[in-house]
Design a protein around this motif. Structure first.
Motif, PDB file in Angstrom:
ATOM      1  N   THR A  15      76.607 -25.405  56.283  1.00  0.00           N
ATOM      2  CA  THR A  15      76.218 -24.067  55.864  1.00  0.00           C
ATOM      3  C   THR A  15      77.436 -23.261  55.471  1.00  0.00           C
ATOM      4  O   THR A  15      78.507 -23.402  56.060  1.00  0.00           O
ATOM      5  CB  THR A  15      75.502 -23.338  57.010  1.00  0.00           C
ATOM      6  OG1 THR A  15      76.302 -23.471  58.181  1.00  0.00           O
ATOM      7  CG2 THR A  15      74.135 -23.921  57.254  1.00  0.00           C
ATOM      8  N   THR A  75      78.769 -19.572  55.424  1.00  0.00           N
ATOM      9  CA  THR A  75      78.455 -18.268  56.002  1.00  0.00           C
ATOM     10  C   THR A  75      79.591 -17.294  55.790  1.00  0.00           C
ATOM     11  O   THR A  75      80.754 -17.660  55.803  1.00  0.00           O
ATOM     12  CB  THR A  75      78.242 -18.387  57.533  1.00  0.00           C
ATOM     13  OG1 THR A  75      78.000 -19.736  57.850  1.00  0.00           O
ATOM     14  CG2 THR A  75      77.105 -17.532  57.981  1.00  0.00           C
ATOM     15  N   GLU A  76      79.170 -16.062  55.615  1.00  0.00           N
ATOM     16  CA  GLU A  76      80.100 -14.959  55.492  1.00  0.00           C
ATOM     17  C   GLU A  76      80.424 -14.493  56.917  1.00  0.00           C
ATOM     18  O   GLU A  76      79.507 -14.291  57.704  1.00  0.00           O
ATOM     19  CB  GLU A  76      79.336 -13.873  54.719  1.00  0.00           C
ATOM     20  CG  GLU A  76      80.100 -12.660  54.382  1.00  0.00           C
ATOM     21  CD  GLU A  76      81.072 -12.895  53.265  1.00  0.00           C
ATOM     22  OE1 GLU A  76      80.911 -13.853  52.506  1.00  0.00           O
ATOM     23  OE2 GLU A  76      82.020 -12.119  53.193  1.00  0.00           O
ATOM     24  N   VAL A  77      81.716 -14.373  57.237  1.00  0.00           N
ATOM     25  CA  VAL A  77      82.055 -13.978  58.604  1.00  0.00           C
ATOM     26  C   VAL A  77      83.039 -12.819  58.653  1.00  0.00           C
ATOM     27  O   VAL A  77      83.699 -12.504  57.679  1.00  0.00           O
ATOM     28  CB  VAL A  77      82.662 -15.150  59.419  1.00  0.00           C
ATOM     29  CG1 VAL A  77      81.640 -16.207  59.691  1.00  0.00           C
ATOM     30  CG2 VAL A  77      83.881 -15.689  58.724  1.00  0.00           C
ATOM     31  N   ARG A  90      78.557 -13.197  62.071  1.00  0.00           N
ATOM     32  CA  ARG A  90      78.051 -13.882  60.883  1.00  0.00           C
ATOM     33  C   ARG A  90      77.077 -13.001  60.129  1.00  0.00           C
ATOM     34  O   ARG A  90      76.260 -12.316  60.730  1.00  0.00           O
ATOM     35  CB  ARG A  90      77.314 -15.163  61.293  1.00  0.00           C
ATOM     36  CG  ARG A  90      78.240 -16.251  61.741  1.00  0.00           C
ATOM     37  CD  ARG A  90      77.519 -17.307  62.535  1.00  0.00           C
ATOM     38  NE  ARG A  90      78.491 -18.154  63.202  1.00  0.00           N
ATOM     39  CZ  ARG A  90      78.985 -19.266  62.653  1.00  0.00           C
ATOM     40  NH1 ARG A  90      78.569 -19.656  61.477  1.00  0.00           N
ATOM     41  NH2 ARG A  90      79.886 -19.969  63.292  1.00  0.00           N
ATOM     42  N   THR A  97      73.760 -12.767  57.851  1.00  0.00           N
ATOM     43  CA  THR A  97      72.583 -13.633  57.766  1.00  0.00           C
ATOM     44  C   THR A  97      72.008 -13.705  56.359  1.00  0.00           C
ATOM     45  O   THR A  97      71.193 -14.565  56.069  1.00  0.00           O
ATOM     46  CB  THR A  97      71.462 -13.111  58.690  1.00  0.00           C
ATOM     47  OG1 THR A  97      71.132 -11.793  58.283  1.00  0.00           O
ATOM     48  CG2 THR A  97      71.901 -13.100  60.126  1.00  0.00           C
ATOM     49  N   GLN A 146      84.807 -16.380  54.438  1.00  0.00           N
ATOM     50  CA  GLN A 146      83.682 -17.303  54.454  1.00  0.00           C
ATOM     51  C   GLN A 146      83.977 -18.523  55.296  1.00  0.00           C
ATOM     52  O   GLN A 146      85.106 -18.979  55.361  1.00  0.00           O
ATOM     53  CB  GLN A 146      83.327 -17.712  53.032  1.00  0.00           C
ATOM     54  CG  GLN A 146      82.728 -16.533  52.279  1.00  0.00           C
ATOM     55  CD  GLN A 146      82.186 -16.939  50.948  1.00  0.00           C
ATOM     56  OE1 GLN A 146      82.824 -17.697  50.232  1.00  0.00           O
ATOM     57  NE2 GLN A 146      81.007 -16.441  50.626  1.00  0.00           N
ATOM     58  N   ASP A 148      80.539 -24.322  57.549  1.00  0.00           N
ATOM     59  CA  ASP A 148      80.385 -24.825  58.902  1.00  0.00           C
ATOM     60  C   ASP A 148      79.729 -26.197  58.906  1.00  0.00           C
ATOM     61  O   ASP A 148      78.550 -26.336  58.651  1.00  0.00           O
ATOM     62  CB  ASP A 148      79.541 -23.822  59.700  1.00  0.00           C
ATOM     63  CG  ASP A 148      79.684 -24.047  61.192  1.00  0.00           C
ATOM     64  OD1 ASP A 148      80.131 -25.157  61.579  1.00  0.00           O
ATOM     65  OD2 ASP A 148      79.356 -23.131  61.959  1.00  0.00           O
TER      66      ASP A 148
END
Lengths: 501, 180
Positions: free
Chosen positions: A24, A26-28, A89, A91, B157, B160
């Protein structure tokens, strides 16, 4: 049992097969500061306004301030599990609530999580909490009444389906009672109700739930509650969540009624969030967009045209004033947004006039367009007569003996009208009952009844009509009008009853 | 964190000067040298204490920067006179980011449970490079906590692919999956 076992096994099989698959993206971001239910997060450069964020402790957040390097987020839950340095994170979703018929009879929080201990809610869909209000092209004029069952409101300040009618008054003047009576009166009718409790005591919400259950009104009601102990962001979201649930009913072509109890506390919750997010304070320390906060919420009440299902959402916002001051910031805002207001006064309440509706200051801008013909015929003169009575009553205090006959008659009529409009709590009137008793007073049948026996007279009259003239009441309910035959029947019934009184 | 935008403005200004002279890369090293000097405890204590007057600090700056790049000496002098010596390290970092961006480079961190071999590292940075269309400066990290797989962070970003996250999502699914 075996099938269930196989089901589990097949789900597991699918998941094991897919386990190594997708990675995945994801923007963090990283929490740099947390406190008072607000987190400052470094990073999250691609996050959108109002996007849901996920903290490692499992609570979610709402991105509300987007700055060059940081994002200010409201934490929707406990902030004790959120630490500096936590990885947050994005969503990619906005806040949503589950919607649908499964919610009826339930008490949920603003995110749709049931809080009544009756197990999970199995709904068929979700809806974004924030939605743009329906446009001009798909609306139609308000033309069907919401039958509140309260004589003074249905008679003088009729509320239509799709209207926004403010209930305003000091503390302890019966604001919530009007809302609850209206919900109870919808039992067995086609209007679904949503009660949104914002910043209320848990005991009050539990009490309302118990009352509604006791009167069999929970089956058509959803309660959305963000209590005083819930964090401000939850209180801020509650009305929008309730509105989304109501909009879903409206979109399915049905009629819904939503009560926001109350928007004063909603504005407080939003003020708290805004100040903590370091947005500049304005008048009374409310942020600059506090008008938009309520206007965008109340604009979502609508009556859709037939092409779009013809559903409606009626809003009854409640505002609590301090010492009768309707010129406060939030009260004036909401008065200007809504299509009228029901003004409750503590003086009237303490004088025993309950519901304590001030007939002079209360208005409904949609007015008689949304009144049934039957009520219109009997109640048309009532408002005027009451207003005249109010001005004469002050004058007549100095001695009623030397008044002329006309004035005295007006005073007598006014006293009887006032008496008739008193109504006990949890006893909403049906249309037939309401029309019959109003007909009796407006047409002078009660003029020779002593004032202190008016309510007894009314009770017994209704009882008599229900047993001996049930067909007349039924005709009023069905036709929603008084034709000649009905009127004759009504007259006959009242006269027959008066002979026994 | 509130300092970051300020430091970025100084870095942008300095980078603009350096680009005009076409010496952007060389200046990064000069910046790093001076930043290292400033980080020495005695120097940083002297430069940050309010008990030393700005005039004395400026004199110190002149001594420190003798024989160094004059433009960077000017930057430090400017920061000192504006009580912002603490920003110098941050400016250096931001300058590095600007340089990377202008050269089409991007920094990334790849985390694995066990150390990556040189070929693995190369393969990871190459595949990242093709998907991001940039030259990737990959920094390898180790964290046994992710159990297996790889976790790549590029800017804000995260890609994962760690076993930890997958196990967590599997757990969530099993708990909520309706078996009807």
């Amino acid at each position: 049992m075996t099938t269930r076992g196989q089901d589990i096994a097949s789900v597991l099989k699918k998941q094991i097969e897919e386990f190594a698959g997708e990675t995945t993206l994801t923007e963090v971001g990283t929490v740099v500061e947390v406190g008072d239910g607000i987190a400052q997060i470094h990073g999250l450069s691609q996050v959108g306004f109002g996007e849901l964020l996920l903290f490692p402790s499992g609570v979610s957040g709402l991105a509300l301030n987007l700055e060059e390097d940081t994002v200010g987020a409201a934490i929707m839950g406990s902030d004790t599990g959120v630490n500096e340095g936590d990885l947050v994170r994005a969503t990619g979703k906005v806040a949503q609530v589950p919607v649908g018929d499964a919610l009826l009879g339930r008490v949920v929080d603003p995110l749709g999580v049931p809080i009544d201990g009756k197990g999970p809610v199995k709904t068929d869909g979700t809806r974004a909490i924030e939605m743009i209000a329906p446009g001009v092209a798909i609306r139609q004029a308000v033309n069907t009444p919401v039958q509140t069952g309260i004589k003074s409101i249905d008679g003088m300040i009729p509320v239509g389906r799709g209207q926004r009618e403010l209930i305003i008054g000091d503390r302890f003047t019966g604001k919530t009672a009007i809302a609850i009576d209206t919900i109870i009166n919808q039992k067995g009718q086609d209007l679904l109700c949503i009660y949104v409790a914002i910043g209320q005591k848990q005991s009050k919400v539990a009490g309302i739930q118990a009352t509604l259950e006791e009167h069999g009104a929970m089956e058509h009601t959803v309660i959305v509650a963000a209590n005083a102990s819930d964090p401000a962001p939850m209180q801020y979201l509650a009305p929008y969540a309730g509105c989304a649930i109501g909009e879903a009913f409206m979109a399915s072509g049905r009629d819904a009624l939503i009560i926001y109890d109350d928007l004063t506390k909603h504005a407080w919750a939003y003020r708290q969030m805004s100040l903590l997010l370091k947005r500049p304070p304005g008048r009374e320390a409310y942020p600059g967009d506090v008008f938009y906060l309520h206007s965008r919420l109340l604009e979502r009440a609508a009556r859709l045209d037939a092409e779009h299902g013809g559903g409606s959402l009626t809003a009854l916002p409640i505002i609590e004033t301090q010492a009768g001051d309707v010129s406060g910031y939030i009260p004036t805002n909401v008065i200007s947004i809504t299509d009228g207001q029901i003004y409750l006064e503590s003086d009237l309440f303490n004088a025993g006039i309950r519901p304590a509706v001030n007939a002079g200051l209360s208005v409904s801008r949609v007015g008689s367009a949304a009144q049934t013909k039957a009520v219109k015929k009997v109640a048309g003169r009532m408002r005027l007569e009451l207003a005249q009575y109010a001005s004469l009553a002050a004058f007549a205090q100095f001695g009623a003996s030397d008044l002329d006959a006309v004035t005295r008659a007006q005073l007598e009529r006014g006293q009887r009208l006032t008496e008739l409009l008193k109504q006990p709590q949890y006893k909403p009137n049906s249309l037939g009952q309401m029309v019959a008793s109003m007909y009796a007073v407006v047409n002078g049948f009660m003029d020779d009844v002593p004032v202190d026996r008016i309510r007894e007279f009314e009770d017994r009259l209704i009882g008599y009509l229900e047993t001996s003239k049930a067909e007349v009441l039924k005709a009023i309910e069905e036709k929603k009008d008084i034709d000649e035959a009905t009127e004759a029947g009504l007259k006959e019934g009242i006269n027959a009853f008066k002979a026994t009184f | 964190m509130a300092k970051a935008p300020t430091a970025r403005r100084y870095a942008q200004a300095l980078f603009a000067i350096a680009q005009e002279k076409d010496v952007a890369e060389a200046w990064l090293n000069d910046l790093r040298d001076l930043a290292a000097v400033l980080e020495e405890p005695t120097v940083s204590a002297f430069m940050s204490t309010p008990r030393v007057t700005t005039a004395d600090k400026l004199q110190m700056v002149t001594q420190l920067t003798e024989g160094r790049n004059p433009m960077i000496a000017n930057l430090l002098g400017l920061l000192t006179s504006r009580q912002g010596v603490g920003l110098f390290g941050k400016v250096t970092e931001e300058y590095g980011e600007l340089l990377n961006a202008s050269l089409g480079r991007i920094r990334a961190q790849g985390t694995t449970a066990t150390p990556m071999s040189a070929t693995q590292l190369k393969r990871l940075s190459d595949s990242l490079g093709t998907s991001l269309k940039k030259e990737v400066l990959l920094e390898a990290r180790e964290d046994p906590g992710i159990i297996g797989g790889v976790l790549v962070r590029v800017g804000d970003q995260i890609i994962d692919g760690s076993v930890r996250t997958k196990l967590a999502s599997l757990k969530r699914q099993l708990a909520h999956e309706s078996l009807t």
